[in-house]
Scaffold this motif. Structure first.
Motif, PDB file in Angstrom:
ATOM      1  N   HIS A   1      -5.025   3.022 -15.320  1.00 38.40           N
ATOM      2  CA  HIS A   1      -4.293   3.805 -14.644  1.00 38.40           C
ATOM      3  C   HIS A   1      -4.317   5.244 -15.227  1.00 38.40           C
ATOM      4  CE1 HIS A   1       0.227   4.887 -13.359  1.00 38.40           C
ATOM      5  NE2 HIS A   1      -0.873   4.913 -12.284  1.00 38.40           N
TER       6      HIS A   1
ATOM      7  N   GLU B   1      -8.366   4.765 -11.836  1.00 38.05           N
ATOM      8  CA  GLU B   1      -7.376   5.355 -11.209  1.00 38.05           C
ATOM      9  C   GLU B   1      -7.142   7.000 -11.467  1.00 38.05           C
ATOM     10  OE1 GLU B   1      -3.477   6.604  -9.108  1.00 38.05           O
ATOM     11  OE2 GLU B   1      -3.970   6.344 -11.327  1.00 38.05           O
TER      12      GLU B   1
ATOM     13  N   ASP C   1      -5.137  10.798 -10.183  1.00 36.02           N
ATOM     14  CA  ASP C   1      -4.622  11.552  -9.162  1.00 36.02           C
ATOM     15  C   ASP C   1      -5.419  12.787  -8.848  1.00 36.02           C
ATOM     16  OD1 ASP C   1      -2.436   9.711  -9.074  1.00 36.02           O
ATOM     17  OD2 ASP C   1      -2.307   9.964 -11.068  1.00 36.02           O
TER      18      ASP C   1
ATOM     19  N   HIS D   1      -0.963  14.560 -11.890  1.00 33.26           N
ATOM     20  CA  HIS D   1      -0.103  13.708 -11.138  1.00 33.26           C
ATOM     21  C   HIS D   1       1.084  14.508 -10.688  1.00 33.26           C
ATOM     22  CE1 HIS D   1       3.190  10.913 -10.820  1.00 33.26           C
ATOM     23  NE2 HIS D   1       2.204   9.980 -10.457  1.00 33.26           N
TER      24      HIS D   1
ATOM     25  N   GLU E   1      -6.632   8.516  -6.120  1.00 33.81           N
ATOM     26  CA  GLU E   1      -5.473   8.703  -5.314  1.00 33.81           C
ATOM     27  C   GLU E   1      -5.367  10.160  -4.791  1.00 33.81           C
ATOM     28  OE1 GLU E   1      -1.894   7.512  -7.322  1.00 33.81           O
ATOM     29  OE2 GLU E   1      -0.711   8.465  -5.467  1.00 33.81           O
TER      30      GLU E   1
ATOM     31  N   LYS F   1      -3.113  12.726  -3.830  1.00 31.00           N
ATOM     32  CA  LYS F   1      -1.649  13.037  -4.257  1.00 31.00           C
ATOM     33  C   LYS F   1      -1.282  14.447  -3.895  1.00 31.00           C
ATOM     34  CE  LYS F   1       1.035  10.814  -7.405  1.00 31.00           C
ATOM     35  NZ  LYS F   1       1.562   9.446  -7.104  1.00 31.00           N
TER      36      LYS F   1
HETATM   37 MG    MG Z   1      -1.649   7.583  -9.098  1.00 33.78          MG
END
Ligand code: MG
Ligand code: G3P
Length: 247
Positions: A15, A42, A44, A57, A117, A119
């Motif tokens: 993460h 992962e 962002d 993030h 991701e 975002k």
């Molecule tokens: Mg994320």
């Protein structure tokens, strides 16, 4: 459904790069996660004020950098001047905000996988979804395993689909709404990524019956990871790279 015939991704995903061990969404985090044997990360992604994709993030700079204000109001040059490591620990002082391109180059050079991701900053959902998809197409050639694109934003996933239909998509869900399967179908998703506390065995089985893969976030308890594995989960996103084996 758009689920690929063979799922090419590892079952463990670090993460934000390496969870909490290194400053999130930095190259240092990727190096740290890789040092623990992780093969997928992962990250962002969002747009700078002048339209360059960076890894961050939050919508604002304060928590993870020494800057102030909104990412959407910052140029790439502004962001490149920031220290994104000192907030974490002195060891990472001077660590920069990576562009998506820089992180992708490092991952590809090391044979590692990505879950990007999407975002978006508020109001930039479509623009960000399209930009991530176009940039991913550019950075990962057709012979490589493409990044898995995911988002909580339906608009961002729709835009990603239009911009680069071949890239696999996953819908992020904090809870499991009654119409999750229809939502995934409409978006042509290959997978759903669900907050781990909202998942149960029946949902995983139903997703598999719909040819959807199921990933869980953020699983930091090895006992919970084992339970999800027993239910047939396809992937876990974890901060606990030191406690949960990369597989
Ligand atoms: Mg994320
Ligand atoms: O992609 C899974 C997870 O990262 C979603 O939540 O807030 O950590 O980006 P967040």
């Amino acid at each position: 459904p758009a689920a690929p015939a063979a799922w090419p991704y590892p079952a463990r995903i670090a993460h934000r790069g390496a969870g909490l061990r290194a400053p999130e969404n930095t190259l240092a985090a990727l190096r740290e996660g890789a040092a623990f044997g992780y093969l997928m990360f992962e990250l962002d992604a969002k747009l700078s004020g002048d339209g360059v994709l960076v890894l961050m993030h939050d919508e604002t700079l304060e928590r993870t950098t020494d800057g102030r204000g909104r990412v959407a109001a910052s140029s790439l040059a502004d962001l490149m001047r920031l220290d994104a490591g000192s907030w974490h620990s002195a060891r990472y002082a001077g660590e920069g905000v990576p562009t998506l391109a820089r992180a992708a180059a490092w991952l590809r050079a090391n044979g590692l996988h990505a879950n990007l991701e999407i975002k978006p900053c508020p109001g930039r959902e479509r623009e960000t979804g399209a930009a991530v998809a176009i940039e991913a197409e550019r950075l990962w050639d057709a012979a490589s395993v493409p990044p898995l694109l995911s988002s909580f934003s339906v608009e961002a996933l729709e835009a990603a689909r239009r911009a680069a239909p071949r890239l696999p998509r996953a819908l992020l869900l904090q809870d499991v709404p009654h119409d999750w399967a229809a939502r995934c179908r409409e978006l042509g998703c290959a997978a759903l990524v669900v907050q781990e506390s909202a998942l149960d065995e029946a949902t995983i089985s139903r997703a598999h019956a719909e040819s959807l893969k199921v990933l869980a976030y953020t699983v930091n308890d090895p006992a919970r990871a084992a339970a999800l594995d027993a239910w047939g989960i396809d992937g876990l996103i974890t901060d606990a790279v030191e406690r949960i084996s990369p597989g």
